[in-house]
Scaffold this active site. Structure first.
Site, PDB file in Angstrom:
ATOM      1  N   SER A   1       0.995  -1.477  -0.111  1.00 20.46           N
ATOM      2  CA  SER A   1       0.118   0.075   0.205  1.00 20.46           C
ATOM      3  C   SER A   1       0.915   1.266  -0.038  1.00 20.46           C
ATOM      4  CB  SER A   1      -1.002  -0.044   1.131  1.00 20.46           C
ATOM      5  OG  SER A   1      -0.181  -0.082   2.300  1.00 20.46           O
TER       6      SER A   1
ATOM      7  N   ALA B   1       0.947  -8.295   8.421  1.00 19.04           N
ATOM      8  CA  ALA B   1       1.740  -9.450   7.633  1.00 19.04           C
ATOM      9  C   ALA B   1       2.477 -10.193   8.487  1.00 19.04           C
ATOM     10  CB  ALA B   1       2.746  -8.555   6.677  1.00 19.04           C
TER      11      ALA B   1
ATOM     12  N   GLY C   1       5.003   3.223  -1.101  1.00 17.39           N
ATOM     13  CA  GLY C   1       6.521   3.101  -1.290  1.00 17.39           C
ATOM     14  C   GLY C   1       6.562   2.323  -2.551  1.00 17.39           C
TER      15      GLY C   1
ATOM     16  N   THR D   1       9.539   8.123   1.231  1.00 18.15           N
ATOM     17  CA  THR D   1       8.540   7.224   1.630  1.00 18.15           C
ATOM     18  C   THR D   1       8.157   7.621   3.105  1.00 18.15           C
ATOM     19  OG1 THR D   1       9.813   5.452   2.366  1.00 18.15           O
ATOM     20  CG2 THR D   1       9.328   5.477   0.328  1.00 18.15           C
TER      21      THR D   1
ATOM     22  N   TYR E   1      22.161   4.589   8.982  1.00 14.13           N
ATOM     23  CA  TYR E   1      21.458   3.742   8.395  1.00 14.13           C
ATOM     24  C   TYR E   1      22.042   2.376   8.219  1.00 14.13           C
ATOM     25  CZ  TYR E   1      18.083   1.713   5.226  1.00 14.13           C
ATOM     26  OH  TYR E   1      17.102   0.967   4.578  1.00 14.13           O
TER      27      TYR E   1
ATOM     28  N   TYR F   1      17.760  -1.349   0.786  1.00 10.38           N
ATOM     29  CA  TYR F   1      18.307  -0.116   0.522  1.00 10.38           C
ATOM     30  C   TYR F   1      19.619  -0.043   0.970  1.00 10.38           C
ATOM     31  CZ  TYR F   1      19.347   5.019   0.298  1.00 10.38           C
ATOM     32  OH  TYR F   1      19.820   6.133  -0.098  1.00 10.38           O
TER      33      TYR F   1
END
Length: 396
Positions: free
Chosen positions: A53, A110, A55, A275, A235, A225
């Site tokens: 739903s 999920a 990105g 996103t 990150y 990513y």
């Protein structure tokens, strides 16, 4: 049915209300960016998208449908309440259902075994064996279906504290600040891996395999990513990076398991995008604004463009672009050495005084609004909007 005169509201990059028509229009724009494949006779490919739903998951779903696939999408979105609209993802799901055919969309956690059971039921009753599963989940928490323990993901460096430049907005005015994050504990790192690593992805494949629903040549791909050295401390070298490493290790495990039936498992490294997940990562707003300033609209690859490229490779229409570890690379446009050199030069010299000269800060702010259905051209925000929209269960 409820009509409301809506305003975005919120704090920072989070907005409390989504605009139904604007959210639907963002789906339309993605749909229009994707080429329509000529229909062919015979069985249509069956695709499951976990995290459809928003990105890259949304773009992957629309790209698959444009290529003639049918399937099941899974997402976990908030319904309307007396005080707030439904989530933007809820409205995007409704529009996605209107554009596609042969798809079922489930609003469910999920991570739960019940979600897997619901998908298996839909496949068994209607679609049959699965050709592709795309895994694109970003979540703040996960309840372990075996132990019942709730794990929370964190965005923190590992080993030492990290300070990075940030892009912030005060009354719409961009400023350059900084964010210092303390290193994660071992427990925080492990919890983030539990949420964002490959464990749930593996459980999806296990469940489908046990139900006898993997087609010969089945391929599964998890989106990931890598990004720039400029964001690496928080990150890729941080807790999220540890989770991504686990995801990539899971791909190798699944690939070995699936190989005996001609199956494959990959992680696909996408490029930067605005996103809801990326806006939560310190320094990503500034980095993405600089990247867009360097590349412009033509050079900055949209999610639709990248997911179209992914399907071309997965379907064998173009050769796989793999790195030395076997990951599909979709981010060459971002990590080109000349591009990164120019971004770094801007990063080093940017200040609040020159931010609008060196970064596309207004572009970034508009893109954040569009995540919630705001700042979309040809959408009239002055008139009340119908906010009560049913969740789609199955398309025609």
């Amino acid at each position: 049915m409820t009509e409301r005169h809506l305003t975005p509201g919120g704090r920072g990059f989070l907005m409390v209300n989504a605009h139904p028509r604007g959210a639907a229009a963002t789906v339309d724009r993605l749909w229009q960016q994707l080429p329509q494949q000529e229909s062919t006779e015979g069985r249509r490919p069956v695709v499951v998208v976990v995290g459809f739903s928003a990105g890259y998951g949304l773009a992957a779903t629309l790209a698959a449908a444009r290529r003639g696939a049918v399937g099941v999408g899974v997402a976990y979105e908030a319904a309307e309440t007396p005080r707030r609209t439904a989530s933007a993802g809820w409205y995007r799901a409704a529009r996605t259902a209107e554009l596609t055919d042969g798809w079922t969309f489930l609003n469910t956690d999920a991570f739960a075994d019940t979600a897997k059971a619901d998908v298996i039921k839909e496949l068994t009753q209607r679609l049959g064996k699965v050709d592709h599963l795309i895994y694109s989940v970003a979540a703040p928490r996960r309840t372990d279906p075996v132990t019942g323990q709730v794990h929370h993901s964190v965005i923190q460096p590992v080993g030492q504290e990290s300070t990075a430049k940030t892009l912030e907005f005060t009354d719409g005015v961009p400023t350059i600040g900084s964010s210092t994050l303390q290193p994660a504990t071992d427990a925080e790192r492990e919890a983030t891996v539990k949420v964002m690593g490959g464990e749930d992805w593996h459980r999806w494949i296990d469940a489908l395999a046990e139900a006898g629903l993997l087609a010969d040549g089945f391929t599964t791909t998890a989106l990931t990513y890598v990004g720039s050295d400029l964001t690496a401390d928080i990150y890729r070298n941080g807790t999220i990076g540890a989770a991504k490493e686990h995801l990539e290790a899971t791909a190798h495990q699944l690939g070995t398991r699936l190989a005996d039936r001609g199956g494959r498992a990959f992680t696909a490294v996408a490029g930067a995008a605005v996103t809801q997940a990326s806006t939560a990562i310190p320094s990503m707003a500034l980095y993405t604004s600089l990247l867009h300033h360097v590349l412009g609209d033509a050079g900055f690859h949209t999610t639709a463009r990248q997911m179209h490229a992914l399907w071309l490779q997965l379907d064998g229409e173009q050769p796989l672009v793999l790195d030395e570890t076997g990951r599909i690379r979709l981010d060459g446009w971002e990590l080109d050495t000349t591009v990164q050199s120019r971004v770094r030069a801007l990063w080093d010299r940017i200040t609040t005084d020159n931010v609008t000269d060196h970064a596309d800060s207004d572009w970034f702010r508009r893109q954040v609004g569009r995540l919630y259905g705001w700042n979309v051209s040809d959408t009239d925000y002055d008139v009340p909007s119908q906010t009560t929209v049913p969740w789609p269960t199955r398309t025609a």
